[in-house]
Motif scaffolding. Structure first.
Motif, PDB file in Angstrom:
ATOM      1  N   SER A   1       8.459  -7.429  17.541  1.00  0.00           N
ATOM      2  CA  SER A   1       8.953  -6.108  17.159  1.00  0.00           C
ATOM      3  C   SER A   1      10.386  -5.977  17.677  1.00  0.00           C
ATOM      4  CB  SER A   1       8.050  -5.022  17.760  1.00  0.00           C
ATOM      5  OG  SER A   1       8.514  -3.738  17.412  1.00  0.00           O
TER       6      SER A   1
ATOM      7  N   ASN B   1       7.110  -7.365  12.757  1.00  0.00           N
ATOM      8  CA  ASN B   1       6.698  -6.022  12.325  1.00  0.00           C
ATOM      9  C   ASN B   1       7.916  -5.304  11.754  1.00  0.00           C
ATOM     10  OD1 ASN B   1       4.643  -3.779  12.338  1.00  0.00           O
ATOM     11  ND2 ASN B   1       6.244  -2.822  13.572  1.00  0.00           N
TER      12      ASN B   1
ATOM     13  N   SER C   1       3.707  -5.017   7.676  1.00  0.00           N
ATOM     14  CA  SER C   1       4.004  -3.581   7.774  1.00  0.00           C
ATOM     15  C   SER C   1       2.708  -2.781   7.811  1.00  0.00           C
ATOM     16  CB  SER C   1       4.873  -3.137   6.594  1.00  0.00           C
ATOM     17  OG  SER C   1       6.088  -3.856   6.566  1.00  0.00           O
TER      18      SER C   1
ATOM     19  N   ILE D   1      -2.140  -0.692  13.448  1.00  0.00           N
ATOM     20  CA  ILE D   1      -1.387  -1.583  14.327  1.00  0.00           C
ATOM     21  C   ILE D   1      -2.142  -1.946  15.593  1.00  0.00           C
ATOM     22  CG2 ILE D   1      -0.163   0.314  15.482  1.00  0.00           C
ATOM     23  CD1 ILE D   1       1.240  -3.187  14.571  1.00  0.00           C
TER      24      ILE D   1
ATOM     25  N   LEU E   1       6.770   2.123  19.530  1.00  0.00           N
ATOM     26  CA  LEU E   1       5.626   1.272  19.213  1.00  0.00           C
ATOM     27  C   LEU E   1       5.022   0.674  20.478  1.00  0.00           C
ATOM     28  CD1 LEU E   1       3.843  -0.084  17.075  1.00  0.00           C
ATOM     29  CD2 LEU E   1       5.555  -1.916  16.930  1.00  0.00           C
TER      30      LEU E   1
END
Length: 350
Positions: free
Chosen positions: A194, A225, A240, A246, A263
């Motif tokens: 990420s 991601n 995605s 997630i 996140l």
């Protein structure tokens, strides 16, 4: 000349008062419409800033706050769709999305009238107009963290035990496994990267590319991601998943490496190997910055309970990151802090 300046100042003062009055009036009209739509007993909860990490912090304390204040009917005013999706993970189902102008109008109304008259609750330590508040200067002071500011300042909890909520990633196991296999991923052998954050610039691509190559050479599946128009890193595929997916996807993958963002908050309690990266200094970030603040303030609380490795570094140490991260992926450590910087320098992260 002095007479001329006095006239200009008087005109500007009246103009400012006029603008404020118009905004307060617009805020009152919006407030009246919300009351009519949701009921007179409704209490409107508002976070004036965008950011999934902010809504995560609100979510973990909100139920306790509502019980403590005896608020039975509440409506959350979200700043965007992503924030609303995070709210849904904490079962904040009754809400509406308001735009920038509407947020400004309600904020001005709240400042002008006050909470004793209005049933609007401002759930953030920094108002939309930060020049009217000094709380931002407390961020990181005396080790005050992001979580501390919400717990002690926003929600006014003391040292009593607070039952924190966790995001509810209750999704069909079959749907998650299907998503995993459709993207050719392998359980406990996939690294989710990420590299993006909305609040500060990302790391140089060459660092991420070197890390990707090292992981691929060792037999890991590597994915990026991505949200919206974000591009996957070289030699990785883009995934995605929704915010509701997630959590279980990260746990099924087994590994997560992320540039500090909202996140990271959201998946902080997920059972997997997590590595989070912090710049020693980030002057282009969306907050008042000083050397070491990003980690000091945004560190993930209760590191000994959350299985997360946190790495703080400055620019001169970026070349060492791929090797350090790879070593942490391979070893059995699940939590701790690694510092990669020259103590005699305060290199600015650009």
């Amino acid at each position: 000349m002095k007479t001329f300046l006095k006239r200009i100042i008087k005109k500007c003062a009246f103009l400012c008062i006029g603008i404020l009055f118009i905004r307060v009036l617009c805020g009152f009209r919006l407030y009246s419409r919300l009351k009519k739509r949701y009921g007179e007993r409704s209490v409107f909860l508002m976070c004036p800033h965008t950011g999934t990490g902010d809504i995560y912090e609100i979510g973990i304390y909100l139920r306790e706050y509502l019980n403590k204040r005896k608020i039975e009917e509440s409506v959350f005013l979200f700043r965007g769709r992503a924030e609303q999706c995070v709210g849904a993970l904490f079962h904040i189902d009754k809400g509406a999305i308001i735009n920038d102008k509407e947020t400004i109008f309600l904020s001005k109304l709240l400042i002008f009238v006050g909470t004793e008259t209005l049933t609007i609750r401002h759930l953030h330590h920094i108002p939309l107009t930060p020049q009217t508040e000094i709380a931002a200067l407390l961020e990181g002071y005396n080790h005050l963290s992001f979580d501390d500011m919400f717990r002690f300042y926003t929600f006014e909890f003391g040292n009593e035990i607070v039952n924190k909520e966790k995001p509810d990633f209750s999704r069909s196991a079959e749907a998650i496994i299907k998503y995993f296999t459709q993207h050719g991923l392998e359980k406990n052998k996939t690294v989710i990267l990420s590299p993006y954050a909305s609040s500060m610039p990302t790391l140089p691509k060459h660092m991420w590319n070197e890390l990707v190559n090292r992981l691929l050479d060792s037999g890991y599946n590597v994915v990026t991601n991505c949200v919206g128009e974000q591009l996957p890193l070289r030699n990785t595929i883009a995934i995605s998943p929704s915010l509701a997916e997630i959590g279980p996807i990260v746990e099924l993958a087994g590994y997560f490496i992320g540039w500090r963002s909202g996140l990271c908050d959201l998946i902080s309690d997920c059972k997997c190997k997590k590595i989070v990266l912090y710049p020693y200094q980030a002057p282009n970030a969306l907050w008042i910055d000083w050397p070491g603040k990003t980690y000091e303030y945004f560190r993930l609380a209760n590191c000994n309970e959350r299985e997360v490795i946190e790495i703080e570094f400055n620019m001169e140490q970026i070349a060492k990151l791929p090797e350090i991260i790879y070593t942490e992926i391979e070893n059995k450590n699940v939590c701790g802090k690694i510092t990669l910087r020259d103590e005699n320098r305060g290199d600015i992260f650009k």
